[in-house]
Design an enzyme around this catalytic site. Structure first.
Site, mmCIF file in Angstrom:
data_model
loop_
_atom_site.group_PDB
_atom_site.id
_atom_site.type_symbol
_atom_site.label_atom_id
_atom_site.label_comp_id
_atom_site.label_asym_id
_atom_site.label_seq_id
_atom_site.Cartn_x
_atom_site.Cartn_y
_atom_site.Cartn_z
ATOM 1 N N HIS A 125 27.150 76.237 37.506
ATOM 2 C CA HIS A 125 26.858 77.239 37.643
ATOM 3 C C HIS A 125 27.158 77.859 35.685
ATOM 4 C CE1 HIS A 125 27.255 78.610 41.983
ATOM 5 N NE2 HIS A 125 27.765 77.442 41.941
ATOM 6 N N ASN B 31 26.807 82.448 47.359
ATOM 7 C CA ASN B 31 25.715 81.977 46.892
ATOM 8 C C ASN B 31 24.398 82.963 47.687
ATOM 9 O OD1 ASN B 31 26.699 79.761 45.311
ATOM 10 N ND2 ASN B 31 26.282 78.156 47.278
HETATM 11 FE FE1 HDD Z 1 32.133 76.589 43.319
HETATM 12 C C1 HDD Z 1 31.965 77.447 40.745
HETATM 13 C C2 HDD Z 1 30.268 79.340 44.887
HETATM 14 C C3 HDD Z 1 32.320 75.163 46.679
HETATM 15 C C4 HDD Z 1 34.253 74.247 42.223
HETATM 16 N N1 HDD Z 1 30.699 78.313 42.616
HETATM 17 C C5 HDD Z 1 30.903 78.607 40.718
HETATM 18 C C6 HDD Z 1 30.353 80.082 40.573
HETATM 19 C C7 HDD Z 1 29.885 79.885 42.699
HETATM 20 C C8 HDD Z 1 30.107 79.460 43.353
HETATM 21 C C9 HDD Z 1 29.039 81.696 42.674
HETATM 22 C C10 HDD Z 1 30.262 80.491 39.466
HETATM 23 C C11 HDD Z 1 31.459 81.388 39.442
HETATM 24 C C12 HDD Z 1 30.771 82.193 38.097
HETATM 25 O O1 HDD Z 1 29.555 83.029 38.359
HETATM 26 O O2 HDD Z 1 31.556 82.007 37.182
HETATM 27 N N2 HDD Z 1 31.271 77.100 44.863
HETATM 28 C C13 HDD Z 1 30.305 78.099 45.380
HETATM 29 C C14 HDD Z 1 30.572 78.666 46.816
HETATM 30 C C15 HDD Z 1 30.973 78.003 47.348
HETATM 31 C C16 HDD Z 1 31.169 76.292 46.203
HETATM 32 C C17 HDD Z 1 29.827 79.671 47.531
HETATM 33 C C18 HDD Z 1 31.196 77.090 49.190
HETATM 34 C C19 HDD Z 1 31.087 77.028 49.658
HETATM 35 N N3 HDD Z 1 33.364 74.772 44.214
HETATM 36 C C20 HDD Z 1 32.622 74.628 45.234
HETATM 37 C C21 HDD Z 1 33.506 73.530 45.697
HETATM 38 C C22 HDD Z 1 34.602 73.328 44.541
HETATM 39 C C23 HDD Z 1 33.883 74.090 43.500
HETATM 40 C C24 HDD Z 1 34.331 72.743 46.985
HETATM 41 C C25 HDD Z 1 35.804 72.724 44.177
HETATM 42 C C26 HDD Z 1 36.092 71.774 44.935
HETATM 43 N N4 HDD Z 1 33.006 76.564 42.031
HETATM 44 C C27 HDD Z 1 33.908 75.097 41.126
HETATM 45 C C28 HDD Z 1 34.174 76.073 40.142
HETATM 46 C C29 HDD Z 1 33.383 76.478 39.162
HETATM 47 C C30 HDD Z 1 32.454 77.089 40.118
HETATM 48 C C31 HDD Z 1 34.426 74.540 39.171
HETATM 49 C C32 HDD Z 1 32.575 76.192 38.461
HETATM 50 C C33 HDD Z 1 33.501 77.175 37.380
HETATM 51 C C34 HDD Z 1 34.056 77.906 37.700
HETATM 52 O O3 HDD Z 1 34.184 77.510 38.746
HETATM 53 O O4 HDD Z 1 34.601 78.641 36.927
HETATM 54 O O5 HDD Z 1 35.642 75.292 40.097
#
Ligand code: HDD
Length: 698
Positions: A81, A154
């Site tokens: 993202h 999402n």
């Molecule tokens: Fe995630 C960012 C949505 C599963 C680990 N995720 C991130 C963002 C969104 C989502 C919208 C961007 C937020 C922003 O605008 O800063 N992610 C989801 C959805 C998931 C999902 C809807 C499942 C239903 N994500 C998911 C899992 C993991 C992560 C299973 C790790 C185990 N996601 C992350 C992250 C991020 C992230 C690596 C990257 C930047 C941040 O968090 O701040 O931690």
């Protein structure tokens, strides 16, 4: 820049404040450029040199500080993202939920809380394009009176995987490949399809990702979903399961794949610009928040598991109850400070909301907090203005890198017996109003031996993928099948497409056959299923085309003009377009001046070669005979019309411009109109029935 006349310094234990006062304080006002230490700068154009042509001197602290700071301007982009756009706004409650949750923001109708919402693509880097085929993030930070609640969702209601332990593999597979660092922002490559074809649990989400949901026309026309099942907890401690839905006021709208591809070259920032311009012009994007509420008994009656993030509960089975509106009414003041530094975390919840045992959600609760330390560099990232709660915040956490707060007093531990009357003893926990986790009486399934397993119903990978397929129109199904063909055609590992098709055969036999035919490869046997798919009722609510709102509101109409354009007709068309709530954008061969039939010269909004028709939702051509003749040898004009037609848009035109349409190979249909009321009606639609005549779809 520091305003030195009000700058304060704090000194000593007692914390007396000294203001910089006196005549010298006023010498440099708001306009004076200073270093970060507040030292006025006399020359911002030239470094300090020894002699006119001599070497630059190391003592030039103005130069060194400026370059030092510049060298460190970037922070690590988000691992997923990374590309995003955001806005401020508010959430207003329209229906109280006080019976099911004690969360303060859901109590009183009419109450508003500030929000910051960030939309994003998933796979591409921060500088990648806005319109690849991809899932879109829809993250909302609610600054409530009881702390920050982040709903990090999402635009698709399910996810690829069921357990967080697979997330790093999924993301490694979809992002640019490890050795070659391409493709950027695209799932159409070998490693992605290798991984997902080995993981049948991804099938349902793949159906959505290959559908038109993954190529939205605007961030303003996307749905949003919390995806996981969460819990509400009311003041009596009773729990209700909840799923969150955001529905755009303008309805869901998507692009045609060829249009999405061409948008990548027409405007890298198509979605970012669209969101910014809508807000700047006062057309505030709006969504309705809806909830699906259910209890344990209902959950147990379903043939799928509500803790499985690859499943939905169709709204025909469990209606979505509207509860409030989200309005985005202010663009960020600074992209980096706000959009880049905002740190969402699904673990940020407030009293009255709680998690469930969804194993994907549970893993997320750790990941987001952890990633912020690596992105923002310090455990004090919560103090950044965009992340700080807007309600009071007190605790005994102290120090750390970049501590911005200057806590007073001696008590940095608890319990303590320092003077309470003077508030020296600091804050205390509050059993009555503090956050309490829901105390569920766990059943046999939720406790016991330590096991690395999944619950039984998680093994059903195809029933809901089939449900989704059956819910689409024939045109949407053709888009899904063609998207599979497009993506798999980019996979150079010969063994992967047949394996993917073997999964698709379990969704629908014809879908598998169509993809194999589209690729020109032999049909494999279906993969064995861990659980036989069920025949579930279709959910018409999942189709975009069945639910599209025929409105011009929020849309952009491209109007092609040139010297000689009829002034009265131009007035009439632009007035009608604006009255319908849309934007009229004038496109002309020369942007500076177009001489209308009345003799009046007007400026256009965009030059023809730089304003391709993919930027607009419908086209109007207001050329006279002479201008039309000129355009017949103008590739940009022919392409303008041809693409508008190919992307299934309405085209209204003057009789005199007909030869241009003919040159573009356009066969008139319902969407090709005069510039009368019929055009306005047509402009609110896409002409899906035109498509089979224009391109062969799988
Ligand atoms: Fe995630 C960012 C949505 C599963 C680990 N995720 C991130 C963002 C969104 C989502 C919208 C961007 C937020 C922003 O605008 O800063 N992610 C989801 C959805 C998931 C999902 C809807 C499942 C239903 N994500 C998911 C899992 C993991 C992560 C299973 C790790 C185990 N996601 C992350 C992250 C991020 C992230 C690596 C990257 C930047 C941040 O968090 O701040 O931690």
């Amino acid at each position: 820049m520091t305003d030195r006349t009000t700058y304060e310094t704090r000194r000593g234990e007692g914390g007396e404040t000294h203001q910089v006062t006196g005549a010298s304080a006023g010498k440099q006002g708001h306009g004076t450029l200073t270093s970060n230490q507040g030292i006025p700068v006399s020359d911002n154009q030239n470094s300090l040199k020894s002699g006119r042509r001599g070497p630059t001197l190391l003592e030039d602290f103005v130069l060194r500080e400026k370059i030092f700071h510049f060298d460190h301007e970037r922070i690590p982009e988000r691992i997923v993202h990374a590309r995003g756009s955001a806005a401020h706004g508010y959430f207003e409650l329209t229906h109280s939920l006080s019976d099911v949750t004690s969360a303060d923001l859901f109590q009183r109708v009419g109450d508003k809380v500030p929000v910051f919402v960030r939309f994003s693509t998933v796979a591409g880097g921060a500088g990648s394009v806005d319109t690849p085929r991809d899932v879109r993030g829809f993250a909302v930070k609610f600054y409530t009176r009881e702390g920050n609640w982040d709903l990090v969702g999402n635009n698709i209601p399910v996810f690829f995987i069921q357990d967080a332990i697979k997330f790093p593999d999924l993301i490694h597979a979809v992002k640019m490949e490890a050795d070659r660092a391409f493709p950027q922002a695209a799932s159409a490559h070998g490693t992605f399809w290798d991984f997902v074809s080995l993981m049948p649990e991804t099938t349902h989400m793949l159906m959505w990702a290959m559908s038109d949901r993954a190529i939205p026309r605007s961030l303003r026309t996307m749905q949003g979903f919390g995806i996981h099942t969460f819990r509400f907890v009311n003041s009596e401690g009773k729990s209700t399961f909840v799923k969150f839905h955001w529905t755009p006021k303008l309805g869901v709208q998507s692009t045609v794949w060829d249009e999405a591809l061409k948008l990548q070259s027409a405007d890298n920032d198509f979605h970012r610009r669209d969101l910014w311009e809508a807000i700047a012009s006062g057309n505030f994007p709006e969504w309705e928040l809806g909830v699906q509420l259910f209890d344990e008994e209902f959950a147990a009656s379903l043939p799928y598991d509500v803790l499985d993030a690859t499943k939905i509960i169709p709204e025909e089975l469990l209606p979505v109850k509207p509860v409030g509106r989200l309005v985005l009414d202010r663009n960020p003041d600074n992209f980096f400070a706000e959009t880049e530094q905002v740190a969402y975390c699904p673990a940020n919840i407030v009293p009255g909301i709680d998690f469930t045992n969804d194993p994907l959600l549970q893993g997320r609760l750790f990941s987001y907090l952890d990633t912020q330390k690596s992105r923002l560099g310090t455990a004090n990232f919560h103090q950044l203005p965009i992340n700080a709660p807007k309600c009071p915040m007190h605790n005994f956490q102290r120090d750390g890198m970049m501590q911005m707060v200057v806590p007073k007093g001696r008590a940095n531990y608890e319990p303590n017996s320092l003077d309470q009357a003077n508030e020296e003893s600091g804050p205390r926990e509050c059993p009555a109003t503090g956050f309490r986790s829901f105390e569920r009486q766990t059943g046999k399934e939720e406790q016991g031996d330590k096991l690395r397993v999944r619950a039984e119903l998680f093994a059903d990978h195809y029933s809901q993928a089939r449900l989704f397929w059956k819910s689409l129109t024939a045109s949407e199904q053709a888009h899904v099948a063609s998207a599979f063909v497009f993506e798999l055609s980019k996979v150079e590992f010969q063994h992967v497409p047949p394996r993917m098709i073997a999964n698709l055969l379990n969704v629908d036999k014809r879908l598998g056959e169509r993809v194999a035919e589209g690729l020109g490869i032999d049909l494999p046997d279906a993969n064995p299923c861990a659980r036989e798919p069920l025949e579930l009722e279709p959910s018409p609510a999942l189709s975009i085309q069945k639910n599209m709102l025929e409105t011009l509101e929020g849309r952009k109409i491209g109007i092609l003009i040139a010297d000689g354009t009829d002034a009265a007709m131009l007035d009439q068309v632009t007035a009608a377009v604006r009255a319908a709530g849309a934007t009229a954008f004038l496109v002309a061969p020369k942007v500076g001046s177009v001489k209308l039939s009345s003799g009046e010269a007007i400026a256009a909004d965009g030059q023809l070669a730089g304003s391709p028709s993919v930027l607009f939702d419908a086209l109007a051509i207001l050329l006279d005979e002479k201008a039309t003749k000129k355009m017949l040898s103008e590739a940009a004009a022919i392409q303008w019309v041809m693409d508008g037609f190919g992307h299934l848009k309405a085209i209204g035109h003057t009789q005199a411009s007909l030869p241009l349409l003919q040159k573009a190979g356009i066969e008139p249909d319902e969407g090709i109109t005069g510039l009368d009321a019929h055009f306005l009606k047509a402009a609110a639609k896409r002409f899906w029935e035109r498509e089979p005549k224009l391109r062969s779809l799988a």
